[in-house]
Design a protein around this motif. Structure first.
Motif, PDB file in Angstrom:
ATOM      1  N   ILE A 255       0.808  -1.270  -0.082  1.00 34.02           N
ATOM      2  CA  ILE A 255      -0.174   0.040  -0.087  1.00 34.02           C
ATOM      3  C   ILE A 255       0.690   1.295  -0.043  1.00 34.02           C
ATOM      4  O   ILE A 255       0.785   2.172  -0.733  1.00 34.02           O
ATOM      5  CB  ILE A 255      -0.864   0.000   1.128  1.00 34.02           C
ATOM      6  CG1 ILE A 255      -1.767  -1.151   1.266  1.00 34.02           C
ATOM      7  CG2 ILE A 255      -1.972   1.264   0.833  1.00 34.02           C
ATOM      8  CD1 ILE A 255      -2.406  -1.627   0.288  1.00 34.02           C
ATOM      9  N   ALA A 256       1.689   1.435   1.049  1.00 36.08           N
ATOM     10  CA  ALA A 256       2.389   2.770   0.955  1.00 36.08           C
ATOM     11  C   ALA A 256       3.412   2.917  -0.279  1.00 36.08           C
ATOM     12  O   ALA A 256       3.175   3.905  -0.836  1.00 36.08           O
ATOM     13  CB  ALA A 256       3.504   2.634   2.388  1.00 36.08           C
ATOM     14  N   GLU A 257       4.188   1.970  -0.665  1.00 40.47           N
ATOM     15  CA  GLU A 257       5.082   1.857  -1.851  1.00 40.47           C
ATOM     16  C   GLU A 257       4.230   2.165  -2.977  1.00 40.47           C
ATOM     17  O   GLU A 257       4.389   2.815  -4.209  1.00 40.47           O
ATOM     18  CB  GLU A 257       5.908   0.742  -1.918  1.00 40.47           C
ATOM     19  CG  GLU A 257       6.824   0.326  -1.152  1.00 40.47           C
ATOM     20  CD  GLU A 257       7.365  -1.034  -1.409  1.00 40.47           C
ATOM     21  OE1 GLU A 257       8.451  -1.149  -0.705  1.00 40.47           O
ATOM     22  OE2 GLU A 257       6.439  -1.788  -1.672  1.00 40.47           O
ATOM     23  N   ASP A 258       2.908   1.495  -3.007  1.00 35.92           N
ATOM     24  CA  ASP A 258       1.911   1.703  -4.267  1.00 35.92           C
ATOM     25  C   ASP A 258       1.484   3.185  -4.272  1.00 35.92           C
ATOM     26  O   ASP A 258       1.244   3.552  -5.429  1.00 35.92           O
ATOM     27  CB  ASP A 258       0.674   0.737  -4.071  1.00 35.92           C
ATOM     28  CG  ASP A 258       1.308  -0.895  -3.722  1.00 35.92           C
ATOM     29  OD1 ASP A 258       1.914  -1.254  -4.907  1.00 35.92           O
ATOM     30  OD2 ASP A 258       1.303  -1.611  -2.812  1.00 35.92           O
ATOM     31  N   LEU A 259       1.164   3.669  -3.181  1.00 37.26           N
ATOM     32  CA  LEU A 259       0.501   5.282  -2.848  1.00 37.26           C
ATOM     33  C   LEU A 259       1.898   6.099  -3.512  1.00 37.26           C
ATOM     34  O   LEU A 259       1.442   6.999  -4.325  1.00 37.26           O
ATOM     35  CB  LEU A 259       0.124   5.488  -1.789  1.00 37.26           C
ATOM     36  CG  LEU A 259      -0.654   6.675  -1.610  1.00 37.26           C
ATOM     37  CD1 LEU A 259      -2.030   6.589  -2.469  1.00 37.26           C
ATOM     38  CD2 LEU A 259      -1.185   7.130  -0.227  1.00 37.26           C
ATOM     39  N   ALA A 260       3.104   5.949  -3.274  1.00 38.57           N
ATOM     40  CA  ALA A 260       4.124   6.640  -3.525  1.00 38.57           C
ATOM     41  C   ALA A 260       4.351   6.641  -5.181  1.00 38.57           C
ATOM     42  O   ALA A 260       4.417   7.665  -5.861  1.00 38.57           O
ATOM     43  CB  ALA A 260       5.259   6.101  -2.984  1.00 38.57           C
ATOM     44  N   GLN A 261       4.147   5.520  -5.757  1.00 33.83           N
ATOM     45  CA  GLN A 261       4.064   5.191  -7.148  1.00 33.83           C
ATOM     46  C   GLN A 261       3.002   5.715  -7.897  1.00 33.83           C
ATOM     47  O   GLN A 261       3.284   6.559  -8.942  1.00 33.83           O
ATOM     48  CB  GLN A 261       4.300   3.677  -7.402  1.00 33.83           C
ATOM     49  CG  GLN A 261       4.262   3.291  -8.707  1.00 33.83           C
ATOM     50  CD  GLN A 261       5.416   3.117  -9.414  1.00 33.83           C
ATOM     51  OE1 GLN A 261       6.352   3.551  -8.730  1.00 33.83           O
ATOM     52  NE2 GLN A 261       5.487   2.658 -10.375  1.00 33.83           N
TER      53      GLN A 261
END
Ligand SMILES: [Zn+2]
Length: 295
Positions: free
Chosen positions: A143-149
């Protein structure tokens, strides 16, 4: 545990970055209670709720809504969270009981539960004819990495995102929260590096939330070496706007036969809100009224 869920908005004095820091333990606990989520499902749903309510705080219009929709083809199924601009968020995970053993002590297998063969979608309903939809492939399902992306690819905003949910052995939520650092246009790379190093040297966000009384106590260590101002605070809560009328409309969408059967058998029909699991019971008389209104 901190007593209230809230979001702090911080900007450095040279306006290079904005930092949103949120405490969401209570609203994630509320979601866990309503959806009876497993430990890993609580963490996955809790991260998505936290991300949505933080992003929703940027909405300007009274009726504007922001939704995050994630499906990575993992056991979790689809996760959806919808937030308004007033700090309210609701959400669900299609397989709340799904769970996986954690591979590392203290770290729930959120990425594996969500999967990464799919997309993160951000849907902004700003009251225009068409909602704005941004979509990026998942990086890890964490989730966090995906949102940053998403922020980088879809909104061209370099960002650091950290989301965390700490679940107790009795499945209650010990702590939950999020941190989003966004570079403002023309940001000095050096400040970003300073903040990145600060954050890397700290405990994970859920641990920070768990071990501090207030968010204000955490801010100085995140912003160390950078002059800043806290520019805003917003209360956060799990809140669904469903009511009998709206669920009645959904009920009217059922098969004619199903409605007629309930009337004949003199049975109530129950409609359940996906987002909050509130149950609305309709009597045969009410079903008749709903049916008569069908186009
Ligand atoms: Zn509801």
């Amino acid at each position: 545990m901190q007593t209230k869920d809230y979001l702090l908005k911080i900007i450095d004095d040279k306006q290079n970055v904005r930092v949103w820091l949120a405490h969401t333990s209570h609203l994630v606990e509320e979601a866990h209670r309503r959806h009876a989520t497993s430990a890993t499902a609580s963490a996955a749903l809790g991260r998505v709720l936290t991300a949505a309510v933080m992003m929703g705080s940027d909405l300007k219009g009274e009726q504007d809504l922001l939704s995050l929709r994630i499906n990575g083809n993992g056991p979790a199924g689809t996760i959806i969270a919808t937030a308004d601009g007033h700090g309210n968020v609701k959400g669900f995970i299609s397989e709340p009981q799904a769970d996986l053993p954690s591979r590392y002590p203290g770290k729930l297998a959120v990425g594996e539960l969500v999967g990464k063969e799919g997309f993160l979608e951000v849907i902004k309903d700003l009251g225009l004819k068409q909602p704005f939809v941004g979509k990026v492939p998942l990086v890890s399902g964490e989730i966090a990495e995906d949102l940053a992306q998403y922020l980088l690819l879809s909104e061209q905003i370099p960002a650091l995102v950290s989301l965390g949910v700490l679940v107790g052995t009795d499945l209650h939520i010990l702590a939950a929260g999020g941190l989003i650092v966004q570079a403002l246009p023309g940001a000095d790379d050096e400040i970003l590096t300073v903040l990145e190093n600060n954050i890397l040297s700290l405990n994970h966000i859920s641990e920070l939330i768990n071990t501090h009384e207030t968010l204000e106590e955490i801010v100085p260590s995140i912003m160390q070496g950078v002059a800043y101002t806290i520019i805003g605070e917003q209360k956060l809560a799990f809140r669904c706007q469903c009511n009998r009328e709206r669920l009645g409309i959904i009920l009217a969408g059922l098969e004619e036969e199903e409605l007629r059967e309930a009337i004949e058998k003199n049975e109530n029909i129950e409609a359940v809100c996906n987002f909050c699991q509130e149950v609305y019971s309709f009597s045969p008389q009410e079903i008749q009224v709903i049916q008569s209104k069908k186009p």
